[in-house]
Design a protein around this motif. Structure first.
Motif, PDB file in Angstrom:
ATOM      1  N   GLN A 155       3.881 -10.489  -5.078  1.00 14.87           N
ATOM      2  CA  GLN A 155       5.016 -10.427  -4.157  1.00 14.87           C
ATOM      3  C   GLN A 155       4.562 -10.360  -2.709  1.00 14.87           C
ATOM      4  O   GLN A 155       5.036 -11.140  -1.869  1.00 14.87           O
ATOM      5  CB  GLN A 155       5.894  -9.212  -4.503  1.00 14.87           C
ATOM      6  CG  GLN A 155       7.135  -9.103  -3.627  1.00 14.87           C
ATOM      7  CD  GLN A 155       6.864  -8.477  -2.264  1.00 14.87           C
ATOM      8  OE1 GLN A 155       6.294  -7.399  -2.185  1.00 14.87           O
ATOM      9  NE2 GLN A 155       7.254  -9.168  -1.191  1.00 14.87           N
ATOM     10  N   VAL A 156       3.661  -9.439  -2.388  1.00 13.39           N
ATOM     11  CA  VAL A 156       3.320  -9.259  -0.972  1.00 13.39           C
ATOM     12  C   VAL A 156       2.568 -10.474  -0.418  1.00 13.39           C
ATOM     13  O   VAL A 156       2.618 -10.736   0.789  1.00 13.39           O
ATOM     14  CB  VAL A 156       2.501  -7.971  -0.739  1.00 13.39           C
ATOM     15  CG1 VAL A 156       3.313  -6.749  -1.102  1.00 13.39           C
ATOM     16  CG2 VAL A 156       1.184  -7.982  -1.491  1.00 13.39           C
ATOM     17  N   ALA A 157       1.923 -11.243  -1.287  1.00 12.33           N
ATOM     18  CA  ALA A 157       1.191 -12.422  -0.816  1.00 12.33           C
ATOM     19  C   ALA A 157       2.052 -13.677  -0.780  1.00 12.33           C
ATOM     20  O   ALA A 157       1.733 -14.622  -0.038  1.00 12.33           O
ATOM     21  CB  ALA A 157      -0.027 -12.676  -1.711  1.00 12.33           C
ATOM     22  N   GLY A 158       3.135 -13.707  -1.570  1.00 15.18           N
ATOM     23  CA  GLY A 158       3.911 -14.930  -1.668  1.00 15.18           C
ATOM     24  C   GLY A 158       5.394 -14.754  -1.446  1.00 15.18           C
ATOM     25  O   GLY A 158       5.965 -15.269  -0.480  1.00 15.18           O
ATOM     26  N   LEU A 159       6.055 -14.033  -2.355  1.00 16.98           N
ATOM     27  CA  LEU A 159       7.506 -13.871  -2.252  1.00 16.98           C
ATOM     28  C   LEU A 159       7.814 -12.786  -1.227  1.00 16.98           C
ATOM     29  O   LEU A 159       8.104 -11.644  -1.546  1.00 16.98           O
ATOM     30  CB  LEU A 159       8.113 -13.502  -3.605  1.00 16.98           C
ATOM     31  CG  LEU A 159       9.639 -13.575  -3.639  1.00 16.98           C
ATOM     32  CD1 LEU A 159      10.117 -15.000  -3.447  1.00 16.98           C
ATOM     33  CD2 LEU A 159      10.195 -13.005  -4.929  1.00 16.98           C
ATOM     34  N   GLY A 160       7.718 -13.180  -0.019  1.00  8.71           N
ATOM     35  CA  GLY A 160       7.855 -12.328   1.158  1.00  8.71           C
ATOM     36  C   GLY A 160       7.477 -13.189   2.342  1.00  8.71           C
ATOM     37  O   GLY A 160       8.338 -13.619   3.117  1.00  8.71           O
ATOM     38  N   PRO A 161       6.184 -13.518   2.452  1.00  9.43           N
ATOM     39  CA  PRO A 161       5.767 -14.411   3.544  1.00  9.43           C
ATOM     40  C   PRO A 161       6.431 -15.782   3.496  1.00  9.43           C
ATOM     41  O   PRO A 161       6.824 -16.317   4.545  1.00  9.43           O
ATOM     42  CB  PRO A 161       4.256 -14.520   3.328  1.00  9.43           C
ATOM     43  CG  PRO A 161       3.873 -13.246   2.643  1.00  9.43           C
ATOM     44  CD  PRO A 161       5.028 -12.922   1.752  1.00  9.43           C
ATOM     45  N   ALA A 212       0.828  -1.202   0.000  1.00  7.38           N
ATOM     46  CA  ALA A 212       0.000   0.000   0.000  1.00  7.38           C
ATOM     47  C   ALA A 212       0.863   1.251   0.000  1.00  7.38           C
ATOM     48  O   ALA A 212       0.525   2.256  -0.641  1.00  7.38           O
ATOM     49  CB  ALA A 212      -0.922  -0.007   1.221  1.00  7.38           C
ATOM     50  N   ILE A 213       1.983   1.198   0.709  1.00  6.72           N
ATOM     51  CA  ILE A 213       2.892   2.343   0.743  1.00  6.72           C
ATOM     52  C   ILE A 213       3.438   2.628  -0.653  1.00  6.72           C
ATOM     53  O   ILE A 213       3.504   3.782  -1.085  1.00  6.72           O
ATOM     54  CB  ILE A 213       4.038   2.101   1.735  1.00  6.72           C
ATOM     55  CG1 ILE A 213       3.506   2.027   3.169  1.00  6.72           C
ATOM     56  CG2 ILE A 213       5.094   3.195   1.629  1.00  6.72           C
ATOM     57  CD1 ILE A 213       4.524   1.556   4.173  1.00  6.72           C
TER      58      ILE A 213
END
Length: 228
Positions: free
Chosen positions: A104-110, A74-75
């Protein structure tokens, strides 16, 4: 002026990369995770999930009171939409960028985040390590395939999707991965790493926290290959 509440993590790097790329005026407000400063009441006022980064925009387009935003995706979207930078103006281009941003924020991160937790846990849990290693490898495979024959991740130009994804793909070595099987990803990583804004963003991290991991550049990889 934007206040960036920041520490030297992949999600933190995303925002310094964006701000350095666009030249927007900002002030760093350290949130030292080692000292648990993310739980301070003042920080929780703008980031109720007690995670950083977070920003406060003191000059919103509606000329109203400052706007605070948490969650790195969001940022990134907020100043990109506000300034028209690093986000396509056409509908289809924006959709393409946003879907890879959310990928990315849903997968390649968590997923690699969980992998790091299990790798560093004193009590080794083989199931957790295996599960998150396989999922991280799968996501890197998706990313590599997407980048085959493409300069950037989404659309025809560098965008917030590249920034968000790079911050979590760059520390591949911490996940126990090799780039030998991801040639398209390796090329893209070097292209993003060589951008002056990326170099400045990671220099900021190193100055603030000398222990912060730095991206492994192509020259270092070639030296490692030659030595192996």
């Amino acid at each position: 002026m934007i206040d960036l509440h920041y520490w030297t993590t992949p999600n933190g790097h995303k925002i310094t990369m964006f701000l350095e790329e666009t030249g927007l005026a900002y002030k760093l407000v350290p949130v030292n995770l080692v000292k648990n400063e993310q739980f301070e009441p003042a920080f929780l006022e703008i980031a109720p999930n007690n995670k950083m980064p977070a920003i406060v925009d003191h000059n919103p387009v509606d000329c109203g009171k400052p706007i605070s935003i948490f969650e790195s995706g969001a940022i990134l979207q907020y100043p990109a939409e506000k300034t028209g930078q690093l986000l396509p103006k056409d509908l289809r281009g924006r959709v393409e960028v946003n879907q890879w941003l959310f990928w990315q924020v849903a997968g390649l991160g968590p997923m690699p985040g969980q992998l790091i937790f299990f790798l560093r846990n004193a009590e080794k849990h083989p199931f957790g390590i295996e599960r998150y290693t396989k999922e991280t490898e799968r996501l890197f495979g998706v990313l590599n395939k997407r980048l085959e024959g493409r300069e950037w991740l989404a659309g025809d130009a560098y965008s917030i999707a590249d920034i968000a994804t790079y911050a979590w793909a760059a520390p591949y070595n911490l996940f126990g991965l090799s780039l030998d099987t991801y040639p398209a990803l390796e090329r893209w990583l070097e292209a993003v790493a060589s951008r002056p804004a990326t170099e400045r963003a990671y220099a900021i991290a190193k100055e603030m926290n000398p222990q912060a991991p730095q991206p492994v550049r192509r020259a270092e990889r070639e030296i490692a290959r030659a030595a192996s």
